[in-house]
Design a protein around this motif. Structure first.
Motif, PDB file in Angstrom:
ATOM      1  N   GLU A   1      -1.941   8.871  -3.440  1.00 34.91           N
ATOM      2  CA  GLU A   1      -3.079   9.590  -2.892  1.00 34.91           C
ATOM      3  C   GLU A   1      -2.634  10.947  -2.359  1.00 34.91           C
ATOM      4  O   GLU A   1      -3.260  11.971  -2.578  1.00 34.91           O
ATOM      5  CB  GLU A   1      -3.676   8.749  -1.763  1.00 34.91           C
ATOM      6  CG  GLU A   1      -5.128   9.053  -1.482  1.00 34.91           C
ATOM      7  CD  GLU A   1      -5.721   8.002  -0.557  1.00 34.91           C
ATOM      8  OE1 GLU A   1      -6.259   8.394   0.474  1.00 34.91           O
ATOM      9  OE2 GLU A   1      -5.586   6.789  -0.859  1.00 34.91           O
ATOM     10  N   ARG A   2      -1.514  10.917  -1.669  1.00 35.50           N
ATOM     11  CA  ARG A   2      -0.988  12.144  -1.088  1.00 35.50           C
ATOM     12  C   ARG A   2      -0.647  13.178  -2.140  1.00 35.50           C
ATOM     13  O   ARG A   2      -0.921  14.365  -1.974  1.00 35.50           O
ATOM     14  CB  ARG A   2       0.293  11.764  -0.334  1.00 35.50           C
ATOM     15  CG  ARG A   2       0.362  12.449   0.970  1.00 35.50           C
ATOM     16  CD  ARG A   2       1.514  12.087   1.779  1.00 35.50           C
ATOM     17  NE  ARG A   2       1.832  13.289   2.524  1.00 35.50           N
ATOM     18  CZ  ARG A   2       2.735  13.339   3.476  1.00 35.50           C
ATOM     19  NH1 ARG A   2       3.409  12.259   3.792  1.00 35.50           N
ATOM     20  NH2 ARG A   2       2.964  14.456   4.104  1.00 35.50           N
TER      21      ARG A   2
ATOM     22  N   ASP B   1       0.198   3.298  -3.129  1.00 30.63           N
ATOM     23  CA  ASP B   1      -1.123   3.931  -3.116  1.00 30.63           C
ATOM     24  C   ASP B   1      -1.164   5.130  -2.185  1.00 30.63           C
ATOM     25  O   ASP B   1      -1.738   6.166  -2.513  1.00 30.63           O
ATOM     26  CB  ASP B   1      -2.180   2.910  -2.684  1.00 30.63           C
ATOM     27  CG  ASP B   1      -2.343   1.832  -3.731  1.00 30.63           C
ATOM     28  OD1 ASP B   1      -3.081   2.043  -4.681  1.00 30.63           O
ATOM     29  OD2 ASP B   1      -1.673   0.775  -3.596  1.00 30.63           O
ATOM     30  N   GLN B   2      -0.542   4.970  -1.016  1.00 35.06           N
ATOM     31  CA  GLN B   2      -0.522   6.082  -0.058  1.00 35.06           C
ATOM     32  C   GLN B   2       0.142   7.310  -0.665  1.00 35.06           C
ATOM     33  O   GLN B   2      -0.383   8.421  -0.571  1.00 35.06           O
ATOM     34  CB  GLN B   2       0.245   5.680   1.206  1.00 35.06           C
ATOM     35  CG  GLN B   2      -0.531   4.812   2.161  1.00 35.06           C
ATOM     36  CD  GLN B   2       0.381   4.211   3.226  1.00 35.06           C
ATOM     37  OE1 GLN B   2       1.505   4.666   3.408  1.00 35.06           O
ATOM     38  NE2 GLN B   2      -0.100   3.191   3.909  1.00 35.06           N
ATOM     39  N   LEU B   3       1.289   7.091  -1.279  1.00 35.89           N
ATOM     40  CA  LEU B   3       2.027   8.221  -1.856  1.00 35.89           C
ATOM     41  C   LEU B   3       1.252   8.853  -3.006  1.00 35.89           C
ATOM     42  O   LEU B   3       1.187  10.075  -3.130  1.00 35.89           O
ATOM     43  CB  LEU B   3       3.408   7.756  -2.341  1.00 35.89           C
ATOM     44  CG  LEU B   3       4.423   7.445  -1.232  1.00 35.89           C
ATOM     45  CD1 LEU B   3       5.622   6.697  -1.796  1.00 35.89           C
ATOM     46  CD2 LEU B   3       4.888   8.730  -0.551  1.00 35.89           C
TER      47      LEU B   3
ATOM     48  N   GLU C   1       3.043  19.934  -0.070  1.00 35.12           N
ATOM     49  CA  GLU C   1       2.885  18.534   0.326  1.00 35.12           C
ATOM     50  C   GLU C   1       4.242  17.820   0.275  1.00 35.12           C
ATOM     51  O   GLU C   1       4.583  17.036   1.159  1.00 35.12           O
ATOM     52  CB  GLU C   1       1.890  17.851  -0.632  1.00 35.12           C
ATOM     53  CG  GLU C   1       1.382  16.511  -0.144  1.00 35.12           C
ATOM     54  CD  GLU C   1       0.698  16.599   1.211  1.00 35.12           C
ATOM     55  OE1 GLU C   1      -0.094  17.531   1.417  1.00 35.12           O
ATOM     56  OE2 GLU C   1       0.983  15.739   2.074  1.00 35.12           O
TER      57      GLU C   1
ATOM     58  N   GLU D   1      11.178   3.575   1.103  1.00 35.84           N
ATOM     59  CA  GLU D   1      11.607   4.190   2.355  1.00 35.84           C
ATOM     60  C   GLU D   1      13.114   4.065   2.562  1.00 35.84           C
ATOM     61  O   GLU D   1      13.572   3.485   3.539  1.00 35.84           O
ATOM     62  CB  GLU D   1      10.850   3.571   3.535  1.00 35.84           C
ATOM     63  CG  GLU D   1       9.362   3.880   3.474  1.00 35.84           C
ATOM     64  CD  GLU D   1       8.551   3.018   4.420  1.00 35.84           C
ATOM     65  OE1 GLU D   1       8.522   3.339   5.614  1.00 35.84           O
ATOM     66  OE2 GLU D   1       7.987   2.006   3.948  1.00 35.84           O
TER      67      GLU D   1
ATOM     68  N   HIS E   1       0.804  -1.238   0.000  1.00 33.04           N
ATOM     69  CA  HIS E   1       0.000   0.000   0.000  1.00 33.04           C
ATOM     70  C   HIS E   1       0.829   1.277   0.000  1.00 33.04           C
ATOM     71  O   HIS E   1       0.273   2.362  -0.022  1.00 33.04           O
ATOM     72  CB  HIS E   1      -0.981   0.037   1.182  1.00 33.04           C
ATOM     73  CG  HIS E   1      -1.833  -1.189   1.289  1.00 33.04           C
ATOM     74  ND1 HIS E   1      -2.572  -1.658   0.232  1.00 33.04           N
ATOM     75  CD2 HIS E   1      -2.047  -2.050   2.312  1.00 33.04           C
ATOM     76  CE1 HIS E   1      -3.216  -2.755   0.595  1.00 33.04           C
ATOM     77  NE2 HIS E   1      -2.909  -3.026   1.847  1.00 33.04           N
ATOM     78  N   LYS E   2       2.147   1.158   0.062  1.00 37.73           N
ATOM     79  CA  LYS E   2       2.966   2.370   0.120  1.00 37.73           C
ATOM     80  C   LYS E   2       2.778   3.213  -1.142  1.00 37.73           C
ATOM     81  O   LYS E   2       2.650   4.440  -1.069  1.00 37.73           O
ATOM     82  CB  LYS E   2       4.449   1.972   0.283  1.00 37.73           C
ATOM     83  CG  LYS E   2       5.368   3.147   0.535  1.00 37.73           C
ATOM     84  CD  LYS E   2       5.176   3.716   1.919  1.00 37.73           C
ATOM     85  CE  LYS E   2       5.840   5.069   2.025  1.00 37.73           C
ATOM     86  NZ  LYS E   2       5.588   5.707   3.323  1.00 37.73           N
TER      87      LYS E   2
END
Lengths: 275, 305
Positions: free
Chosen positions: B118-119, B114-116, B168, B148, B111-112
Motif C-alpha cells: 500500500e505504501r 499489504d502495508q508495504l 517514500e 523486518e 499484514h506486513k
C-alpha cells in the motif's frame, strides 16, 4: 528500541525450493504428458496391423545393418515394437529433452535471470538448493514414468502387445534413468558453470552420444567396444522389455548419475553466483 | 556502539581482474550506510559478499558478528537483501511471489506485505513478469523489508522508482533506522545518499577513495567562488588571484563598467587565504557555494586517478 527480535529462528525452508520447482512448471509438465500420450496413442494401436507375416518378410529383406541401427530386429513382437517405436526412439528423444530442459533451468536458468541470487540471499543453503533441485528433477521424471507405464499398460490388451507388467516396469525405469542421466548432466554443468546453454549442451550431448555409440557399435563387431561407453546401451542392451530388469546396466546408469549429482552439489556449494 | 558489518582488507579478484581491493568498512547498528561510486566501481561486489552470494579472495568479513560463508542460511534470515538487478520472470501474481519468498526468509508479520504494498502503491494482483521495471523494484523492496530484518542490504534501491516513490523509500529507510535496523545501500545517484546516509564510503575502480560522515566529506572538497570586485583593473585582479594556490579555474568576466569585474573560481582546500586576498579589493558581492556531493565525488575520482 522496538526492534528487539533477532530472528535467528523462522519457519523451516526445507522442501520449499523443491515444491516451487515442481509446481511452478506445471504447464510444461502438462505439455510433456500430452506429447508422450500422443506418441503412445498414435504408435501402439498400429501394432496389430504391423505384426504380420508380410512385415516379417519385409524386415528380413532389409539390410541387417539398417535393421540393427533402427532396433527393428524384434519389431514384430509386441515388446520389440514398443521398444523400437517408443522407448528406443521418440520416447528417448522426449525424455532427454524434458530432463535436459529441467536440469538446465533449475540452477543455470534461475541463475541467469537473477532469481537464484534472490533465493540464496534468503535462508536457503547452497547444498540445500542443489539437493532440492535434484529431488525436483527426480520427481518430475517419476511423474512422466508413471504416465508412460499406465498408458502403455492401458494399451497393452487393446493393441495386443502381450507385455508383462514386470518387464514394462523394468524398461520404464531404464527409460526414466536415461532421462535422469541427461538431467543430472545438465544440472551438474549448470551448477559448475552457471550457464544455461552449456548445461543444455551437456544434457543433450550425453543423450546424443549415448545413442550414436549404440548405433555405431551395432554396425560392426570391431566397434562393439562403443557399447561399453553408451548409456543408451546400458539401459536397453539386454532388452528389458523382453528380458526384465538388467541390474548391471542400471547400476552403471545410476553410478554415472551419482557422479553428476556429486558434481552438482560440489559445484554450487563452492562457486560464486553470477549476476 | 555495536558494529553490524565490518570488513578488513576485503579483496575480490576474478583471475587477473581486481573487482574490489583492500576495502575496510565499519557499519554501526541503527545507522544508514551509503556506498557510492560509478557503475563498475565494485559496489555490487561488496554487497554480494555480505550475503555470501560471492566469496572474498582475501581479507576479513564480519556480518552480524559472523562470517557469511560459515554462518550460512541462519544468518541470512536476519538480513533483507535487494539485488542490483531484479529481473523476475515468474507467472504468479505479486502477492503469491511474495508469499513464496516469505517461506524462505524470517518470520513475516501478518499484514506486513499489504502495508508495504500500500505504501509503495504496488498492485499485487498482476503477474510478476508483466510488471514494469519500477514495480518489480517495489516487489524487490517489499521482500527485503517484509521480515523486518536487523540488517538491510540494498543494491541501487531507488533505481526505477519515480521521485515520489523515492521519497517514500527514503522515509522507510529513516523509520527502519529509527527502530534500530541497520541499512547498507548503494547508489550512483548521489542526492539519494546525501539525504539518507549517516556515513558514506566512496568507491572508485574497486578502491575506497573516501570514507566518513556526509558532512566531513564535503569539507574535504571544493567550493564554488563567485565575486563582484570594483575599483580595480582586470590584470591586477587576475594576477593576484592566479597567485593563490587554493584557486583553480580562475575567470575574470568583464562588465559594462570597466572598473567592475565578475570573478569565478573553484576553491580547493583552505578558505582563509582566499578571503584575505579578496579583502584587499572592494567587494560588491560575494558567494561561496557549498559544493554538492556530486562535485565532491567527481573531485575524489579525479584525485585517485
Amino acid at each position: 528500541m522496538t526492534h528487539a527480535n533477532p530472528q535467528t529462528a523462522g519457519p523451516t525452508t526445507v522442501g520449499r525450493v523443491f515444491l516451487r520447482l515442481v509446481f511452478d512448471g506445471w504447464r510444461g509438465m502438462f505439455g510433456w504428458i500430452i506429447g508422450i500420450a500422443a506418441v503412445l496413442g498414435l504408435y501402439l494401436p498400429l501394432y496389430p496391423s504391423i505384426a504380420s507375416d508380410q512385415m516379417t518378410e519385409l524386415i528380413n529383406n532389409l539390410p541387417t545393418e539398417l535393421v540393427e541401427v533402427l532396433g527393428y530386429e524384434d519389431v514384430v513382437t509386441g515388446a520389440g515394437y514398443t521398444q523400437a517405436t517408443f522407448f528406443g526412439l521418440l520416447g528417448y528423444v522426449l525424455i532427454a529433452i524434458a530432463a535436459t530442459a529441467w536440469g538446465a533451468a533449475f540452477i543455470a536458468g534461475t541463475e541467469e535471470t537473477g532469481r537464484l541470487e534472490l533465493t540464496l540471499a534468503h535462508a536457503v543453503g547452497r547444498v540445500q538448493y542443489a539437493t532440492e533441485s535434484l529431488a525436483a528433477l527426480l520427481a518430475k521424471l517419476l511423474m512422466l514414468a508413471l504416465v508412460v507405464y499406465l498408458m502403455i499398460w492401458a494399451l497393452n490388451d487393446p493393441s495386443e502387445l502381450d507385455l508383462s507388467a514386470a518387464n514394462l516396469l523394468a524398461v520404464t525405469i531404464a527409460w526414466a534413468s536415461l532421462g535422469l542421466l541427461s538431467g543430472t548432466a545438465a544440472l551438474a554443468v549448470g551448477a559448475l558453470s552457471g550457464r544455461r546453454l552449456w548445461a543444455i549442451a551437456a544434457g543433450a550431448g550425453v543423450a546424443v552420444l549415448g545413442y550414436l555409440f549404440d548405433a555405431v557399435g551395432s554396425t560392426n563387431d570391431d566397434l562393439q567396444w562403443l557399447y561399453d561407453l553408451s548409456p543408451y546401451h546400458w539401459a536397453y542392451g539386454n532388452s528389458p522389455l523382453a528380458q526384465g530388469f538388467d541390474w548391471a546396466g542400471l547400476a552403471l546408469l545410476w553410478g554415472l548419475c551419482a557422479v553428476f549429482i556429486a558434481l552438482t552439489i560440489y559445484g554450487l556449494a563452492r562457486r560464486d553466483i553470477l549476476g | 556502539m555495536v558494529t553490524v558489518v565490518e570488513t578488513r582488507a576485503l579483496t575480490k579478484r576474478y583471475g587477473r581482474h581486481v573487482a574490489v581491493q583492500n576495502i575496510g568498512l565499519q557499519v554501526q547498528r541503527g545507522s544508514v550506510f551509503g556506498l557510492i561510486g560509478p557503475n563498475g566501481a565494485g559496489k555490487t561486489t561488496v554487497l554480494r559478499m555480505l550475503v555470501d552470494i560471492i566469496r572474498p579472495t582475501a581479507g576479513e568479513l564480519s556480518v552480524l558478528g559472523e562470517t557469511p560463508r560459515r554462518a550460512g542460511a541462519a544468518m541470512r534470515r536476519r538480513i533483507g537483501y535487494l539485488p542490483g538487478d531484479v529481473n523476475l520472470t515468474d507467472r504468479v501474481s505479486g502477492r503469491m511471489f511474495l508469499q513464496h519468498i516469505a517461506q524462505l526468509s524470517g518470520v513475516v508479520a501478518e499484514h506486513k506485505i499489504d502495508q508495504l504494498a500500500e505504501r509503495l502503491e504496488l498492485d499485487m494482483t498482476r503477474p510478476v513478469r508483466d510488471l514494469s521495471k519500477g514495480n518489480r523494484q517495489k516487489l524487490g523492496l517489499i521482500q527485503a523489508f517484509m521480515h523486518e530484518p536487523e540488517l538491510l542490504i540494498l543494491d541501487e534501491p531507488t533505481s526505477g522508482l519515480d521521485p515520489l516513490m523515492q521519497r517514500e523509500f527514503l522515509a522507510m529507510v529513516r523509520e527502519a533506522s529509527s527502530v534500530g535496523q541497520t541499512i547498507v545501500l548503494s547508489s550512483h545517484i548521489l542526492s539519494e545518499i546525501q539525504h539518507a546516509a549517516d556515513d558514506v564510503a566512496v568507491l572508485a575502480q574497486g578502491r575506497l577513495v573516501a570514507h566518513g560522515d556526509v558532512a566531513s566529506l564535503r569539507l574535504t572538497s571544493v567550493a564554488r567562488l563567485g565575486a563582484v570586485i570594483a575599483d580595480t583593473d582586470a590584470l591586477t585582479l587576475h594576477t593576484r588571484m592566479q597567485a593563490l594556490e587554493q584557486l583553480e579555474d580562475v575567470h575574470i568576466h568583464p562588465t559594462p563598467d570597466d572598473r567592475i569585474h565578475r570573478l569565478t573560481a573553484t576553491i580547493r582546500g583552505d578558505m582563509d587565504p582566499v578571503v584575505k586576498a579578496l579583502a584587499t579589493f572592494q567587494i560588491r558581492d560575494l558567494t561561496v557555494e557549498e559544493p554538492d556531493l556530486e562535485e565532491s565525488i567527481i573531485d575524489l575520482y579525479a584525485r585517485t586517478k
